[in-house]
Design an enzyme around this catalytic site. Structure first.
Site, PDB file in Angstrom:
ATOM      1  N   LYS A  11      72.417   6.668  85.332  1.00 50.93           N
ATOM      2  CA  LYS A  11      72.906   7.860  84.616  1.00 50.93           C
ATOM      3  C   LYS A  11      71.989   9.042  84.889  1.00 50.93           C
ATOM      4  O   LYS A  11      70.813   8.861  85.249  1.00 50.93           O
ATOM      5  CB  LYS A  11      72.995   7.596  83.109  1.00 50.93           C
ATOM      6  CG  LYS A  11      71.666   7.229  82.410  1.00 50.93           C
ATOM      7  CD  LYS A  11      70.790   8.392  81.999  1.00 50.93           C
ATOM      8  CE  LYS A  11      69.473   7.938  81.395  1.00 50.93           C
ATOM      9  NZ  LYS A  11      68.458   9.003  81.314  1.00 50.93           N
ATOM     10  N   PRO A  95      65.835   3.628  91.464  1.00 51.15           N
ATOM     11  CA  PRO A  95      64.403   3.550  91.173  1.00 51.15           C
ATOM     12  C   PRO A  95      64.171   3.300  89.678  1.00 51.15           C
ATOM     13  O   PRO A  95      64.883   3.854  88.836  1.00 51.15           O
ATOM     14  CB  PRO A  95      63.873   4.931  91.565  1.00 51.15           C
ATOM     15  CG  PRO A  95      64.957   5.610  92.308  1.00 51.15           C
ATOM     16  CD  PRO A  95      66.246   4.933  91.997  1.00 51.15           C
ATOM     17  N   GLY A  99      63.848   7.868  84.811  1.00 52.42           N
ATOM     18  CA  GLY A  99      64.705   8.721  83.979  1.00 52.42           C
ATOM     19  C   GLY A  99      66.172   8.577  84.343  1.00 52.42           C
ATOM     20  O   GLY A  99      67.010   9.365  83.906  1.00 52.42           O
ATOM     21  N   GLY A 102      67.881   3.039  84.977  1.00 45.70           N
ATOM     22  CA  GLY A 102      68.077   1.857  85.840  1.00 45.70           C
ATOM     23  C   GLY A 102      67.990   0.551  85.060  1.00 45.70           C
ATOM     24  O   GLY A 102      68.877  -0.303  85.156  1.00 45.70           O
ATOM     25  N   GLY A 103      66.922   0.396  84.273  1.00 42.35           N
ATOM     26  CA  GLY A 103      66.731  -0.832  83.494  1.00 42.35           C
ATOM     27  C   GLY A 103      67.831  -1.004  82.457  1.00 42.35           C
ATOM     28  O   GLY A 103      68.359  -2.113  82.265  1.00 42.35           O
ATOM     29  N   SER A 104      68.214   0.098  81.807  1.00 41.14           N
ATOM     30  CA  SER A 104      69.268   0.038  80.783  1.00 41.14           C
ATOM     31  C   SER A 104      70.611  -0.331  81.412  1.00 41.14           C
ATOM     32  O   SER A 104      71.404  -1.072  80.829  1.00 41.14           O
ATOM     33  CB  SER A 104      69.416   1.391  80.084  1.00 41.14           C
ATOM     34  OG  SER A 104      68.188   1.798  79.534  1.00 41.14           O
ATOM     35  N   ASP A 137      69.070   3.717  75.582  1.00 42.77           N
ATOM     36  CA  ASP A 137      70.073   4.192  76.548  1.00 42.77           C
ATOM     37  C   ASP A 137      71.112   3.123  76.882  1.00 42.77           C
ATOM     38  O   ASP A 137      72.071   3.401  77.606  1.00 42.77           O
ATOM     39  CB  ASP A 137      69.391   4.625  77.860  1.00 42.77           C
ATOM     40  CG  ASP A 137      68.693   5.974  77.719  1.00 42.77           C
ATOM     41  OD1 ASP A 137      68.963   6.687  76.737  1.00 42.77           O
ATOM     42  OD2 ASP A 137      67.877   6.294  78.604  1.00 42.77           O
TER      43      ASP A 137
END
Ligand code: C5P
Length: 293
Positions: A11, A95, A99, A102-104, A137
């Protein structure tokens, strides 16, 4: 069980405002978020024992339960069933710590896969609620498309996605911790605040130039000086390459520029890729596309 796979779209934040600190240690936010076509891929399979996560070599803090395992456990707790042995594989492209959520996005995709396999009747809202126990997020990433996000980020109002455009994302080789960025922002009076309602209206009206005019992220005001220079340099370069406007996403350091012309965006991605190794040419996703299995 046959393995099942799903893309996990990143996002960007078209607008990001921090309203105030909350008693629970989080901050009250107002943001406009947009899913983009930069995606990891998440695969879920049943295993023999335990919970395994193959990150393809990407970093995970040691000694802590992974967000993925916590999400799976919260999912089965919601169902009132024990968590079966699971094997999760991530193919990382987005990456991390950038911000870009990515992890979410990976956690959200895993929750969708768990629902698909174990509880297709579970409402999306329940999936978002489970996601919030893992990260602020995640609810947006579960929903996808574009949305106004309030509260910690979990109070979502659907918006139309950006009109046709291209988005060039540059991730400089610096790291910023989300927690530290919020700590730097704590108690700060920001000079420039985003017009979040105006941004939502611009999306509703489908007017790209009104959206790009309003790009604004208050985190840019609290960047450490040595990082600020790099971010400003990348934004200026995106503008020189023809972006209608540029901003940092989330708590950074990824920067994006919005282009009306596909050709200009492609040329910009090539030019900037020579300077910034992690440069991506992307486009906005509609909610239906970001949900497509
Ligand atoms: O929710 P998440 O774990 O992604 O948040 C990481 C950190 O960012 C939190 O520990 C908190 O310090 C900060 N945060 C915040 N307000 C939010 C979201 C995150 O202060 N709305």
């Amino acid at each position: 069980m046959e393995a099942i796979t799903r893309p996990a779209p990143a996002k960007i934040n078209l607008a990001l405002d921090i309203l105030r600190p909350r008693p629970d240690g989080y901050h009250e936010m107002r943001m406009v978020m947009q899913s983009v076509s930069l995606c990891d891929t998440v695969t879920l399979a049943e295993a023999e024992t335990g919970f395994s996560l193959d990150t393809g070599g990407s970093f995970r803090p040691e000694g802590e339960k992974t967000l993925e395992q916590r999400a799976a456990e919260a999912f089965f707790q919601e169902l009132g069933r024990p968590c079966p042995p699971l094997a999760v594989r991530l193919e990382k492209v987005t990456p991390a710590y950038a911000g870009l959520g990515g992890g979410s996005a990976d956690v959200a995709a895993l929750l969708h896969l768990l629902r698909q396999r174990y509880a297709p009747e579970l409402p999306l809202e329940a999936l978002e609620r489970i996601g919030l126990t893992v990260g602020s997020d995640v609810p947006f990433c579960v929903r996808g498309g574009a949305a106004l996000a309030e509260g910690r980020g979990e109070i979502l109002t659907d918006l139309p996605s950006l009109p046709h455009c291209r988005i060039v994302i540059c991730k400089p080789d610096v790291s910023l911790s989300t927690g530290e960025m919020f700590a730097r922002a704590r108690g700060r009076i920001f000079q420039t605040r985003p017009d979040v309602d105006g941004m939502a209206e611009a999306l509703r009206a489908g007017r790209l130039e009104r959206v790009t005019k309003r790009l604004c992220n208050v985190f840019e005001e609290v960047l450490p000086p040595e990082v600020k220079e790099e971010i400003q340099g990348l934004k200026a370069a995106l503008l020189r390459c023809g972006a209608m406007n540029a901003a940092m996403s989330g708590s950074g350091p990824a920067v994006f520029g919005i282009f009306s012309s596909e050709e200009e965006a492609a040329a910009a991605a090539e030019t900037l890729g020579a300077w910034c190794r992690q440069t991506f040419l992307t486009r906005p996703l509609e909610r239906a596309e970001s949900m497509a299995v």
